[in-house]
Design a protein around this motif. Structure first.
Motif, mmCIF file in Angstrom:
data_model
loop_
_atom_site.group_PDB
_atom_site.id
_atom_site.type_symbol
_atom_site.label_atom_id
_atom_site.label_comp_id
_atom_site.label_asym_id
_atom_site.label_seq_id
_atom_site.Cartn_x
_atom_site.Cartn_y
_atom_site.Cartn_z
ATOM 1 N N GLN A 145 0.846 -1.179 0.000
ATOM 2 C CA GLN A 145 0.000 0.000 0.000
ATOM 3 C C GLN A 145 0.889 1.239 0.000
ATOM 4 O O GLN A 145 1.720 1.427 0.889
ATOM 5 C CB GLN A 145 -0.883 0.021 1.232
ATOM 6 C CG GLN A 145 -1.647 1.310 1.452
ATOM 7 C CD GLN A 145 -2.776 1.494 0.457
ATOM 8 O OE1 GLN A 145 -3.592 0.603 0.301
ATOM 9 N NE2 GLN A 145 -2.797 2.624 -0.221
ATOM 10 N N ALA A 191 1.965 4.998 0.613
ATOM 11 C CA ALA A 191 1.604 5.926 1.683
ATOM 12 C C ALA A 191 2.603 7.063 1.740
ATOM 13 O O ALA A 191 3.817 6.851 1.576
ATOM 14 C CB ALA A 191 1.541 5.215 3.028
ATOM 15 N N GLN A 248 -12.786 10.513 6.219
ATOM 16 C CA GLN A 248 -11.660 9.737 5.714
ATOM 17 C C GLN A 248 -10.583 10.651 5.151
ATOM 18 O O GLN A 248 -10.842 11.798 4.796
ATOM 19 C CB GLN A 248 -12.139 8.768 4.639
ATOM 20 C CG GLN A 248 -13.099 7.703 5.157
ATOM 21 C CD GLN A 248 -13.454 6.698 4.092
ATOM 22 O OE1 GLN A 248 -13.289 6.944 2.901
ATOM 23 N NE2 GLN A 248 -13.939 5.542 4.516
ATOM 24 N N ALA A 249 -9.362 10.121 5.078
ATOM 25 C CA ALA A 249 -8.260 10.885 4.514
ATOM 26 C C ALA A 249 -8.490 11.147 3.030
ATOM 27 O O ALA A 249 -9.181 10.402 2.336
ATOM 28 C CB ALA A 249 -6.951 10.131 4.716
ATOM 29 N N GLN A 253 -8.172 11.523 -0.985
ATOM 30 C CA GLN A 253 -7.599 10.726 -2.075
ATOM 31 C C GLN A 253 -6.381 11.438 -2.636
ATOM 32 O O GLN A 253 -6.371 12.657 -2.800
ATOM 33 C CB GLN A 253 -8.618 10.566 -3.211
ATOM 34 C CG GLN A 253 -9.412 9.302 -3.165
ATOM 35 C CD GLN A 253 -10.229 9.105 -4.429
ATOM 36 O OE1 GLN A 253 -10.645 10.059 -5.078
ATOM 37 N NE2 GLN A 253 -10.479 7.867 -4.774
ATOM 38 N N TYR A 254 -5.360 10.655 -2.960
ATOM 39 C CA TYR A 254 -4.163 11.238 -3.573
ATOM 40 C C TYR A 254 -4.477 11.696 -4.993
ATOM 41 O O TYR A 254 -4.216 12.845 -5.372
ATOM 42 C CB TYR A 254 -3.040 10.203 -3.557
ATOM 43 C CG TYR A 254 -1.708 10.746 -4.017
ATOM 44 C CD1 TYR A 254 -1.001 11.633 -3.223
ATOM 45 C CD2 TYR A 254 -1.158 10.355 -5.237
ATOM 46 C CE1 TYR A 254 0.219 12.139 -3.633
ATOM 47 C CE2 TYR A 254 0.067 10.849 -5.651
ATOM 48 C CZ TYR A 254 0.748 11.736 -4.849
ATOM 49 O OH TYR A 254 1.954 12.244 -5.268
ATOM 50 N N THR A 302 -5.267 5.032 -4.366
ATOM 51 C CA THR A 302 -5.368 4.405 -3.051
ATOM 52 C C THR A 302 -4.177 4.744 -2.154
ATOM 53 O O THR A 302 -4.065 4.220 -1.043
ATOM 54 C CB THR A 302 -5.476 2.878 -3.191
ATOM 55 O OG1 THR A 302 -4.317 2.379 -3.874
ATOM 56 C CG2 THR A 302 -6.732 2.498 -3.965
ATOM 57 N N THR A 303 -3.282 5.601 -2.633
ATOM 58 C CA THR A 303 -2.156 6.051 -1.821
ATOM 59 C C THR A 303 -2.664 6.737 -0.559
ATOM 60 O O THR A 303 -3.538 7.605 -0.620
ATOM 61 C CB THR A 303 -1.281 7.025 -2.630
ATOM 62 O OG1 THR A 303 -0.742 6.336 -3.759
ATOM 63 C CG2 THR A 303 -0.151 7.583 -1.791
ATOM 64 N N ARG A 304 -2.108 6.369 0.582
ATOM 65 C CA ARG A 304 -2.596 6.898 1.856
ATOM 66 C C ARG A 304 -2.049 8.295 2.114
ATOM 67 O O ARG A 304 -0.847 8.539 2.037
ATOM 68 C CB ARG A 304 -2.200 5.970 3.019
ATOM 69 C CG ARG A 304 -2.798 6.395 4.363
ATOM 70 C CD ARG A 304 -2.651 5.286 5.394
ATOM 71 N NE ARG A 304 -1.241 5.016 5.690
ATOM 72 C CZ ARG A 304 -0.529 5.686 6.596
ATOM 73 N NH1 ARG A 304 -1.074 6.673 7.273
ATOM 74 N NH2 ARG A 304 0.727 5.353 6.819
ATOM 75 N N THR A 305 -2.954 9.212 2.413
ATOM 76 C CA THR A 305 -2.602 10.577 2.803
ATOM 77 C C THR A 305 -3.077 10.805 4.239
ATOM 78 O O THR A 305 -3.547 9.883 4.899
ATOM 79 C CB THR A 305 -3.244 11.598 1.851
ATOM 80 O OG1 THR A 305 -4.671 11.534 1.997
ATOM 81 C CG2 THR A 305 -2.878 11.306 0.394
ATOM 82 N N HIS A 306 -2.994 12.055 4.720
ATOM 83 C CA HIS A 306 -3.264 12.309 6.133
ATOM 84 C C HIS A 306 -4.281 13.410 6.390
ATOM 85 O O HIS A 306 -4.732 13.565 7.531
ATOM 86 C CB HIS A 306 -1.956 12.637 6.855
ATOM 87 C CG HIS A 306 -0.913 11.585 6.674
ATOM 88 N ND1 HIS A 306 0.039 11.636 5.668
ATOM 89 C CD2 HIS A 306 -0.701 10.420 7.335
ATOM 90 C CE1 HIS A 306 0.799 10.552 5.733
ATOM 91 N NE2 HIS A 306 0.378 9.804 6.731
ATOM 92 N N ARG A 344 -7.840 15.207 6.464
ATOM 93 C CA ARG A 344 -9.242 14.826 6.487
ATOM 94 C C ARG A 344 -10.103 16.053 6.195
ATOM 95 O O ARG A 344 -9.701 16.903 5.401
ATOM 96 C CB ARG A 344 -9.568 14.163 7.825
ATOM 97 C CG ARG A 344 -8.715 12.896 8.043
ATOM 98 C CD ARG A 344 -9.023 12.172 9.325
ATOM 99 N NE ARG A 344 -8.155 10.998 9.478
ATOM 100 C CZ ARG A 344 -8.406 9.803 8.978
ATOM 101 N NH1 ARG A 344 -9.529 9.592 8.286
ATOM 102 N NH2 ARG A 344 -7.562 8.799 9.143
#
Length: 362
Positions: free
Chosen positions: A30, A32, A80-81, A83-84, A110-114, A116
């Protein structure tokens, strides 16, 4: 111009390496972004702006439209965080490169960001405008944006329409990089300066923010655009060019704080003559720094994202997390000094904390 095309080549090679390595593993990790280093929770919002008074330079029969992402500190993050990229943007960017193997279409969405959602902690935050490299999506500077927001800045990344491989609008339209076929970097710089001016006009009309000080930071041709904006817009009081050729080289004095940060190729008398030509015209506070072990895209998210597949960018032996740390700290120090009037010893010369950073001139 050859140097302009190199920005597209850097993106292509970085993504090619990312995707080819992804297919070599049964279950790609994943992706991130690193955690922001500041103490504040952060939120984001996206803006769709239409300049009804200006034709789009790349599609003159249309009005100029922009997408922008705005990050800021919030006391009440929820949801939710962010979307990239959208799935459509991810698909277009990954499918653009025909010589790489298939990967899931949504890899970059689907890259995780921070960040919200939530209201800003204040309506009078200092503002940092970000402009990405040529053909790059505005998301390419998300890691830097999130970090600055966690330190108390409002940050706006502008998506310059038709200058990115993919930009999706709220109604589902997806535009691509028409400017990539034009090969006119000076037109790109002029267009981006106009985009920034329009964005600053619209910001108080579309958000509660009323910036008290403004700086601009750009990567590649976005860095050249930062210099142009400082020439044309008195609202912007300081700027940074991250590894960008000046299009054109400065021939008029720029009397506001400016910092240039680049790869070892951007040393004095290096391969990019525009830095040597422009340097004497930076007549206010100025710094010229190079970072050893970096490549052109090291100052973007692509360094860390590619390493999460077990590889690095071409010509970049320095660890992606280290390049992110260096970029974040020097950019934040510059902004703290010039937007918050807080002196920063980090900017006064070499330090044992960051031996990779060389100060060429003061």
């Amino acid at each position: 111009m050859r140097r302009t095309l190199l920005t597209t080549a850097a993106l292509s090679m970085g993504l090619a390496m990312l995707t080819s390595t992804a297919t070599a593993t049964a279950a790609p990790p994943q992706l991130a972004l690193p955690e922001p280093s500041g103490p504040l929770p952060i939120a984001h919002t996206r803006l769709h702006l239409v300049d009804h008074d200006r034709a789009d330079p790349w599609v003159p029969q249309q009005r100029r439209e922009l997408m922008a992402t705005l990050w800021y500190p919030t006391a009440h993050p929820s949801g939710q965080a962010a979307q990239y990229l959208t799935p459509a943007e991810s698909r277009e960017i990954l499918h653009h490169f025909e010589d790489v193997p298939d990967v899931p279409d949504d890899t970059l969405s689907t890259t995780r960001t921070h960040a919200r959602t939530g209201p800003p902690t204040s309506t009078t935050l200092p503002l940092v405008v970000l402009s990405p490299g040529f053909s790059h999506p505005r998301a390419a500077l998300t890691g830097l944006a999130e970090d600055l927001a966690s330190r108390g800045y409002a940050v706006a990344a502008i998506g310059h329409n038709h200058e990115s491989r993919a930009t999706e609008f709220p109604d589902g339209r997806l535009t691509t990089c028409i400017a990539c076929e034009a090969n006119d970097p000076e037109k790109v710089v002029r267009t981006r300066a106009d985009d920034v001016g329009f964005f600053l006009d619209e910001l108080p009309r579309t958000t509660p923010l009323r910036p008290n000080r403004i700086a601009m930071v750009g990567h590649s041709i976005g860095g050249a655009s930062a210099a142009q904006v400082l020439h044309t817009d008195p609202r912007v009081s300081a700027g940074i060019n991250l590894d960008g050729t000046f299009f054109p080289a400065l021939d008029q004095d720029l009397d506001r704080p400016f910092m240039i940060v680049g790869t070892p190729k951007h040393r004095p008398h290096g391969t990019d003559e525009s830095w040597d030509t422009s340097w004497p015209h930076l007549t206010d506070w100025r710094r010229w720094l190079t970072v050893s072990g970096t490549s052109h895209s090291s100052f973007t998210d692509f360094s860390i994202l590619s390493e999460q597949f077990g590889i690095g960018l071409p010509e970049e032996p320095l660890d992606g997390h280290r390049t992110a740390e260096i970029t974040r700290d020097y950019v934040a120090a510059f902004l703290d000094q010039h937007l918050r009037a807080t002196p920063q010893p980090l900017l006064e010369g070499p330090t044992n904390t960051y031996p990779e950073v060389t100060f060429h001139h003061h």
